[in-house]
Structure formats: C-alpha cells, structure tokens
Design an enzyme around this catalytic site. Structure first.
Site, PDB file in Angstrom:
ATOM      1  N   ASP A 177       0.905  -1.278   0.156  1.00  0.00           N
ATOM      2  CA  ASP A 177      -0.065   0.135  -0.141  1.00  0.00           C
ATOM      3  C   ASP A 177       0.863   1.234   0.041  1.00  0.00           C
ATOM      4  OD1 ASP A 177      -3.201   0.562   1.440  1.00  0.00           O
ATOM      5  OD2 ASP A 177      -2.079   1.606   0.235  1.00  0.00           O
TER       6      ASP A 177
HETATM    7  C1  GLC Z   1      -4.235   4.460  -0.276  1.00  0.00           C
HETATM    8  C2  GLC Z   1      -5.027   3.249   0.079  1.00  0.00           C
HETATM    9  C3  GLC Z   1      -5.305   1.919  -0.871  1.00  0.00           C
HETATM   10  C4  GLC Z   1      -5.258   2.812  -2.268  1.00  0.00           C
HETATM   11  C5  GLC Z   1      -3.868   3.182  -2.462  1.00  0.00           C
HETATM   12  C6  GLC Z   1      -3.722   3.995  -3.619  1.00  0.00           C
HETATM   13  O1  GLC Z   1      -3.631   4.782   0.843  1.00  0.00           O
HETATM   14  O2  GLC Z   1      -4.719   2.636   1.452  1.00  0.00           O
HETATM   15  O3  GLC Z   1      -6.596   1.143  -0.665  1.00  0.00           O
HETATM   16  O4  GLC Z   1      -5.405   1.686  -3.253  1.00  0.00           O
HETATM   17  O5  GLC Z   1      -3.512   4.213  -1.271  1.00  0.00           O
HETATM   18  O6  GLC Z   1      -4.399   5.239  -3.793  1.00  0.00           O
END
Ligand code: GLC
Length: 715
Positions: free
Chosen positions: A266
């Site tokens: 993430d």
């Molecule tokens: C965010 C979220 C994740 C998302 C990623 C990209 O922090 O936790 O669910 O897909 O970043 O935006």
C-alpha cells in the site's frame, strides 16, 4: 510473448532496470502536461527523473490522451521497451459512479455488482487504466473506521460472494483479448478492518483462527476467481506489519493460497516499517519487504535506494528480485502490453464508453437496489402529497462517495432533481448546512414545512467524514442536523429521513422522531433519481444491511455472528450476572440482514427433507414466502446455521446462503436451499478445517434476527 522471451528479457536487464520495475510513482511524476495531479500522499517524494524513467508502473493516472502520452514518452527512452502499467483506484465506478461498496453490498446482488464493475472496467480501460485497486474485501465490525464505506460489511460469506463477483466484473474471462477489462487487485491483505478502536492504521491483533474464519476467506475467494494482484495492508498482524510479514505473505498467501501474481505494497507501506519500529532505516525496510515477497513498492524509495546494495552485499539473493520482476513482466504480458502498450485507451473509446446512458441506467438500478428501508410507518410510498424537501443533502451533488476520484459531481443527480421527475408539488429549503446551524435556514425550513403535508429530510455525513483517515469516535449525525430534525418534528407533519452516509450510524434518536427512514449511503451519479423512484414507489426498496447498526457507539463492536458466552442474557431478563450492559440492550438498533419493503413478506413452514445429514449427502430446505401486499417486490431470503457444540466455540449463527427472489403482489414463493457437510466446516483447535458430527440449527428469515428455525444432525 512466450515465457522464454520474458526470461530472455529478464536476463538482459541490469540490476538498476530490475529494481526500477518494482517502483511505482504517482502520475504527476510523469505528466508532461500542465495539469499535474495533486499530491496524494502526505508529502511528495524527492525522486530523480532517472528513477521515474526506469519505473515499472504508474499510480492514479487516467485519461486516454494523458496515459498514451506518458507511455509513448516512456517507451521512447526505455532501453528494453518494457511498457508501463497504469494502476488506479476504481472502487465503485470510474466516471459513472455506483453506490459506495457498503451500499452495493446492501443490494445482496452479486450479479448486479459484477455488472457494475464490468462497466467500471470498460470506462477505466478506455481511459488508459490497466489495473484497479479493488475489490477491497476487508471484513469490518467497527463503524468508527472510515473505510467501512469501502467494504461490504461484517460477514465473511457475503464478502466472499462480492469479492468473486467484483473480480469477474473487472477481469472478465480473458484479460489479454478483452480490452474492456482491467486486472483486479484485492486488498488489504490482511485484517485492516479490525484496527483497534476503529482508528485508521492502528494495531490489529487477531488470532490465527479469527483470521482464517473471518478475514482470509474473502481473499481466497478473490484469488479463486483469478484476481491478478494483492495489496498489503498498513497494519500489523501478530505485531508484524503486513508489508514485512513473511508468515502472511510467503507462507499463507504465496504457498498455502498458491498465489503467483503481483503483490503490491500500500501507499508508502514499505517505508512505514520504519515508524512501525521493525526497520531501523530504508535499507532494513527494503530487505524485510523483499524477503516477505512484496513485488511493487508504492510511493516510497526503499527498493530504489537500497535493493542493489543489499544484493551486492549478499543480504538478499538476486533470485528474489528476479522473481518479483518476472511476476511484473508476466502481468504486463497477460495484459498484452508488449504487443499493445495502449490497450483500450483512445479518445474514441472514451467518447463511446464513458458515462453513457446505458451505464447511467445501471447506476440508477444499483442505487435503487442498494438503498435500505429502515422504517416506514405508512408514510411511503408517496403519491401527490405537498412535500417540503429539506436538509443539506436535499440538493447536493457531492453524493459520489470518498473513492470517486474520476467521477464528476456536476454529473450527479440530486434528490431535488430526482423528486422533480415525480412531482412539482414540493418546496425546497436547505434547513442547515452540513455541519453548522443557521437560524435563517432553520426558520425558512420550518416555514416550508408548515405549508406542506409531508417532510423529506435529507441528512447524513459529508464525504469528508468518510473513507481513509476519517475514523470517528462518535457515529451520530452532526448535532445541527439532529436539531433540525427535532425542530421539524414539533410541526407535527410526517417526516421521512433520507440518509447519505458512509458508515452505520447511531440512529436511535432519529428512529424515535422519523416516520420513515431510507438509508441511501453515498449513492453515486444517479443517487437522486434512484431515491426519488423509491420514495414515489416506482421502485420497491429491497436492500438489506450488511452491517449491524449500533444503538450507541458504546455498543461497538456489535455484530450478528457473535459468541453465546458462558452467561448469555436470557430474553427479557434484567438479571445482573449475565453478559450485558446496564445502560443499553445487547442487540443493535438494526441487525445484519435487516431491510424493509413496501411489500409485506411473511415466512411460513420451514421444512427439511431430513433431520439427518450424511457426510456426503444434502438436506433440502424449503420455506414459503408470502407477499401479503399489493406491492410486488424483491426479498432477500437468508439461511443461517449454528453448530450447537464445536471443539471450539461457534457463533450463534452464520450466514451460509441467500437468495434474492422476486415475488409478485399477493403471491407466494417456495424457496429452496441445500445444506451440505461442507457448509459446516470450521477451524478446530489445531486449525484443521473440518466438520463435526452433532446437532445443528438452521435458521431462515428476512434478517439475522427474525427467523424460523429447525434442527438437524450431522452423522
Ligand atoms: C491508499 C489506500 C489504498 C489505495 C492506495 C492507492 O492509501 O490505502 O487502498 O489503493 O493508497 O491510492
């Protein structure tokens, strides 16, 4: 491209080029046009153009022209011509926005969700997106957590069904040939929905049994549907952050679940191993993440800055890097990017596919089926009453939900515009802004209400109270909105409250003051039209809650598949020494599976074909559902099972099957289910997954609390 060509390509790559493939940067690092993306993270990365020019994938960029330009410029300078992967959060729609997933889940209609996500994929792929960071399948029992809006709720079985439906919708049958699809990335592996206190990014502490019973199955379901990617969670599991957790990622995900796809961190989660306190610096974070099997590092630079050194020092074997790169190359190959780096991205496809009338029609149907009728004291449906339409959501386009990055609010249909399609016999008044009181708006609303026969009061959470980083310690409506309701109640006219929110709310006061309550969630592009269709009876509400609504925040966590405890509170008892509160009942205000209809569905004669189940046999379950009304409608018939005695404690009931059936007015439907031994399996003391002979209860009904029951024995 054949596998051996991919292997040849890998063998030609320098170590810098290999590490580059593992890097993912936000779109604005590549954008050459003036409208750079807003920085999405806490702060922007300081990264060289050299790093960007050998990266493997792009975060959050969309638009056919823009992504084509980025790809073209990138390939021009790429030595080995390895195309970029474009990944983005297409959670509940791309430009045609559907209800938030907590709403879509309330439809109890996996086929509908598959249809919706196929539309999301078609629109996103036309805009040059190759991968979506969805479905989010985190099980959630704590509505204080803002990301509950992105989940399909508190039940594993239901989450599994929606996980499979979403992956089918996004990916279709053949990603390489079907350009209208995108690869899916199931997230967040694992347990993110169980953050302590509902506080985002907080500690998660679950037993392995809890993980395997409730939090892992939806990921297994997504993988069984062919999901191509998995995203790591921000949280710890057993005190080890997921992005550095070898047991989770190597032993369970890769080995036990046999997942050979791409594992992406993430946002910044690899570098966050440092503040978690399991890595002293970026170098140690890089080592732990690669050893755990994280292939792509999203928006941090540990791999970029340290992997080469770690390999040269023999700290990590280059094989692990090669494996990660190969998985990324194979994904690009599955998407046909080597032959066609642009896939479906074209201005023509955008023009043809994005936000087209047929997509909007599906969005309206999805919003109609996602709304949940929580109360109706004979006030709905409306016909030609004189309506006062009041509230901060009465004429508000910000109804797309927190994960509608590419949606356009100006394309949303407000409730006022929806109502105007049914009647001109209404007046509109704001009543109050979203979060503060206004004496002037209040008095205008009271005047409008006095001149009307019925009040529609549109309240809720602004989208800035919902989603990531938006945990709340109290889940009530804003005080100014409650005051508006109290003041309007004094006028003595029927009040129908329509709720626009991203989590289960504490509605105890609202329940006591309103004559009707329709939960609409953040309903998406066609929200106003769908809600009006329901309010005026052009559609009949059929949604059911997939999360319990607590009476008070203090009840959290409250969920239907709980344990009986050693001192279960006898019904109606006021005894002291039982598992109870002294200041509130144990039961939620609205239970899992609850939702009303304009029809009146009555359940009768639950029958089992036998009271004994042989290990390889089935028991046929039959129930009669009578529609004792003049309204045709859909009913979600739910089947739950309880294992009366297990080797470990078993929940008081677990959802094992459901059917959403249409029953015409004044007709009766015979609904059938089959019980098999497989449905009775669970993780034993030694985590072995099997069933036990013994007594079981089967419950069938309109929600998890209002059921008919029978018992049977597994032999
Ligand atoms: C965010 C979220 C994740 C998302 C990623 C990209 O922090 O936790 O669910 O897909 O970043 O935006």
């Amino acid at each position: 491209m054949e596998q051996q060509k991919l292997e040849q390509l890998l063998s030609n790559m320098t170590i810098e080029e290999k590490v580059g493939q593992l890097m993912q940067f936000a779109g604005h690092f590549y954008a050459t046009n003036e409208n750079r993306d807003p920085v999405t993270g806490p702060e922007d990365l300081q990264v060289s153009s050299i790093s960007v020019n050998r990266s493997g994938s792009v975060l959050g960029s969309a638009g056919a022209e823009r992504n084509r330009e980025i790809q073209e410029r990138y390939l021009e300078q790429s030595r080995l011509k390895i195309p970029l992967l474009f990944m983005a959060d297409v959670i509940n729609g791309f430009r045609t926005i559907f209800p938030i997933p907590l709403g879509l889940g309330s439809s109890w209609d996996p086929k509908l969700v598959e249809e919706a996500q196929a539309i999301s994929a078609k629109e996103a792929s036309s805009a040059g997106v190759h991968v979506t960071f969805a479905p989010m399948v985190d099980l959630v029992r704590d509505p204080r957590w803002g990301r509950v809006m992105e989940s399909t709720g508190e039940d594993s079985f239901l989450n599994e069904e929606f996980a499979k439906a979403s992956v089918r919708g996004f990916q279709g049958d053949n990603l390489e040939t079907d350009l209208n699809r995108v690869a899916a990335c199931v997230k967040h592996f694992v347990g993110y929905g169980a953050v302590e206190g509902g506080r985002d990014y907080n500690k998660v502490d679950l037993s392995e049994r809890e993980l395997r019973e409730n939090y892992l199955p939806a990921f297994q379901a997504a993988l069984s549907a062919g999901c191509e990617l998995v995203m790591t969670a921000f949280n710890t599991v057993d005190s080890i952050p997921a992005s550095g957790n070898q047991k989770l990622m190597r032993e369970i995900l890769r080995k036990e679940f046999d997942f050979n796809g791409v594992l992406i961190s993430d946002y910044g989660a690899v570098e966050e191993l440092i503040p978690h306190g399991v890595a002293a610096d970026g170098k140690e974070a890089a080592k732990k993440a690669l050893l755990a099997g994280v292939d792509i590092e999203m928006m941090s630079l540990c791999y970029e800055n340290h992997l080469k050194e770690l390999i040269e020092e023999g700290e990590v074997p280059e094989d692990l890097l090669d494996e990660a790169v190969m998985r990324i190359l194979q994904l690009k190959n599955k998407l046909g990017l080597f032959e066609n780096p642009y896939r479906n991205a074209s201005a023509r496809n955008q023009e043809k596919n994005i936000n087209c009338p047929e997509h909007r029609k599906v969005a309206r149907k999805a919003a109609e089926k996602s709304c949940v009728l929580l109360k109706n004291e004979d006030v709905l449906p409306l016909s030609n009453e004189k309506i006062a339409l009041i509230g901060p959501y009465a004429h508000n386009r910000d109804i797309l939900g927190e994960w509608s990055i590419f949606g356009k609010q100006e394309e949303a249909v407000t409730l006022k515009e929806g109502i105007a399609q049914h009647t001109s016999n209404y007046v509109y008044a704001l009543g109050c802004p979203m979060y503060e009181r206004s004496e002037e708006a209040l008095s205008e609303a009271i005047k409008a209400a006095k001149d009307s026969t019925h009040i529609i009061l549109a309240l809720g959470e602004g989208r800035d109270w919902s989603g990531e980083g938006r945990s709340r310690t109290s889940i009530t409506l804003a005080e100014n909105q409650l005051e508006l309701l109290r003041e309007l109640k004094k006028i003595g006219k029927p009040i129908i409250v329509v709720l626009f929110n991203g989590r289960p709310l504490e509605l105890t006061e609202v329940e006591g003051l309103a004559d009707g309550i329709l939960e609409a969630w953040h309903p998406g592009s066609e929200g106003g039209a769908a809600i009006a269709n329901l309010l005026f009876g052009k559609a009949n509400p059929s949604g059911k809650l997939t999360m319990s609504f607590p009476r008070t925040t203090g009840q959290i966590p409250v969920y239907y598949n709980a344990y009986n405890t050693g001192r279960p509170l006898p019904k109606g008892s006021t005894g002291r020494f039982f598992s109870r509160y002294i200041d509130a009942p144990n039961e939620p205000l609205y239970p899992f599976g609850f939702g009303l209809s304009y029809a009146n569905f009555q359940y009768e004669s639950l029958q089992l074909s036998s009271n004994e189940l042989a290990a390889n046999g089935t028991i046929d379950v039959q129930v009669l559902v009578k529609n004792q009304s003049d309204y045709s409608g859909e009913e979600v018939v739910q089947l739950y099972i309880r294992d009366m005695v297990g080797e470990v404690v078993r929940p008081v009931k677990e959802l094992k099957a459901f059917q959403k059936v249409f029953i015409p007015a004044n007709e009766t439907k015979q609904v059938h289910f089959s019980i098999t031994e497989e449905m009775l399996r669970y993780h034993h003391a030694n985590l072995e997954y099997k069933s036990d002979a013994g007594e079981f209860m089967v419950f069938v009904g309109t929600n998890s609390a209002d059921v008919l029951s029978q018992s049977f024995d597994l032999k």
